[in-house]
Enzyme design. Structure first.
Site, mmCIF file in Angstrom:
data_model
loop_
_atom_site.group_PDB
_atom_site.id
_atom_site.type_symbol
_atom_site.label_atom_id
_atom_site.label_comp_id
_atom_site.label_asym_id
_atom_site.label_seq_id
_atom_site.Cartn_x
_atom_site.Cartn_y
_atom_site.Cartn_z
ATOM 1 N N ASP A 38 18.711 52.553 139.787
ATOM 2 C CA ASP A 38 18.580 52.534 141.240
ATOM 3 C C ASP A 38 18.134 51.167 141.726
ATOM 4 O O ASP A 38 17.813 50.282 140.931
ATOM 5 C CB ASP A 38 17.611 53.623 141.711
ATOM 6 N N ASN A 63 6.985 64.311 142.494
ATOM 7 C CA ASN A 63 7.642 65.397 143.224
ATOM 8 C C ASN A 63 8.879 65.915 142.488
ATOM 9 O O ASN A 63 9.677 66.654 143.048
ATOM 10 C CB ASN A 63 8.017 64.952 144.645
ATOM 11 N N HIS A 100 11.331 64.033 141.192
ATOM 12 C CA HIS A 100 12.576 63.285 141.339
ATOM 13 C C HIS A 100 12.945 62.575 140.039
ATOM 14 O O HIS A 100 12.103 62.250 139.210
ATOM 15 C CB HIS A 100 12.520 62.316 142.524
ATOM 16 N N GLU A 151 15.673 62.558 145.401
ATOM 17 C CA GLU A 151 14.534 63.289 145.937
ATOM 18 C C GLU A 151 14.840 64.787 145.997
ATOM 19 O O GLU A 151 16.003 65.205 145.862
ATOM 20 C CB GLU A 151 14.204 62.775 147.339
#
Length: 247
Positions: free
Chosen positions: A59, A128, A130, A135
């Site tokens: 990314d 979280n 990811h 996400e």
């Protein structure tokens, strides 16, 4: 952390050796963030064991100027390319300064396919759940694309910037479908802060709300755990050979 890095290096090197064919470069998927750092340090110490590689980063932030110290292109150069003595011409990072980010995303996906796909993908996991910048809510078959970052992700990454306001709001990321297409996945998780996300990913349902739950769908996943990251996992799961707790 040396033990975690060395165990991860063993896993990565073994899979790269199996992927290597004469005249071809195996493809390594590289992740940024704190979790894989010990792996890269171990690989740097053992770089004579690395075959000539191609590499693709997971990314990149959108909107940072070229050469920004916290762009993932710069992080990959500092922490991976130079220490591992990789050929920079064979290491790709999504173009976060592209005039047309959607087109850049499609081109990046095509470049991975043209290279024959990723042989070994290195991963971390977000608090979280990811993977890369996928996400919660990301489609399980998603491909490389532009995403908006959750506020919790921006806050977690703010420690690398002068202030939260400087953390980009969007990124280019390989999708969950792209990650799943890699032949092998090697995930590192360290610290109790990752325990809940890891437990949800490995013991809960496969769901878009926990992007890392796609790990359950992959046939070749190695997960290395240290410093309480496996605290929420059942003893039965911890006993499986694909999970490697590091004392």
């Amino acid at each position: 952390m040396n033990e975690l890095g060395e165990a991860a290096a063993d896993a990565v090197l073994a899979r790269l050796r199996n992927a290597h064919s004469p005249g071809t470069r195996p493809v390594l998927g590289v992740a940024t963030g704190s979790s894989p750092l010990s792996l890269y340090r171990a690989l740097a110490r053992r770089r004579n064991e690395l075959p000539p590689l191609r590499a693709f980063a997971l990314d990149e932030y959108l909107g940072l100027p070229p050469g920004h110290s916290e762009s993932y292109a710069e992080v990959v150069r500092r922490e991976i390319v130079e220490p591992l003595a990789l050929d920079a011409g064979h290491v790709a990072v999504p173009d976060g300064s592209a005039a047309d980010p959607e087109r850049a995303a499609a081109g990046y996906e095509a470049a991975i396919a043209a290279a024959g796909g990723v042989d070994v993908q290195i991963l971390g996991i977000g608090n979280n759940g990811h993977l890369a910048f996928n996400e919660p809510g990301s489609a399980l078959d998603s491909r490389t694309r532009v995403v908006r970052l959750e506020e919790s992700t921006r806050q977690a990454n703010a420690r690398f910037f002068a202030s939260l306001d400087e953390v980009p709001t969007h990124a280019l990321t390989q999708g969950l479908g792209t990650i799943r297409a890699a032949r092998s996945l090697v995930l590192l998780a360290s610290g109790e802060a990752k325990a809940d996300a890891l437990a949800a990913a490995l013991q809960g349902p496969v769901t878009e709300q926990v992007p890392a739950s796609i790990l359950q769908l992959h046939p070749d996943v190695t997960i290395l755990l240290a410093d309480g990251a496996g605290a929420g996992l059942s003893p039965d799961l911890l006993s499986r050979s694909t999970l490697v707790p590091i004392p």
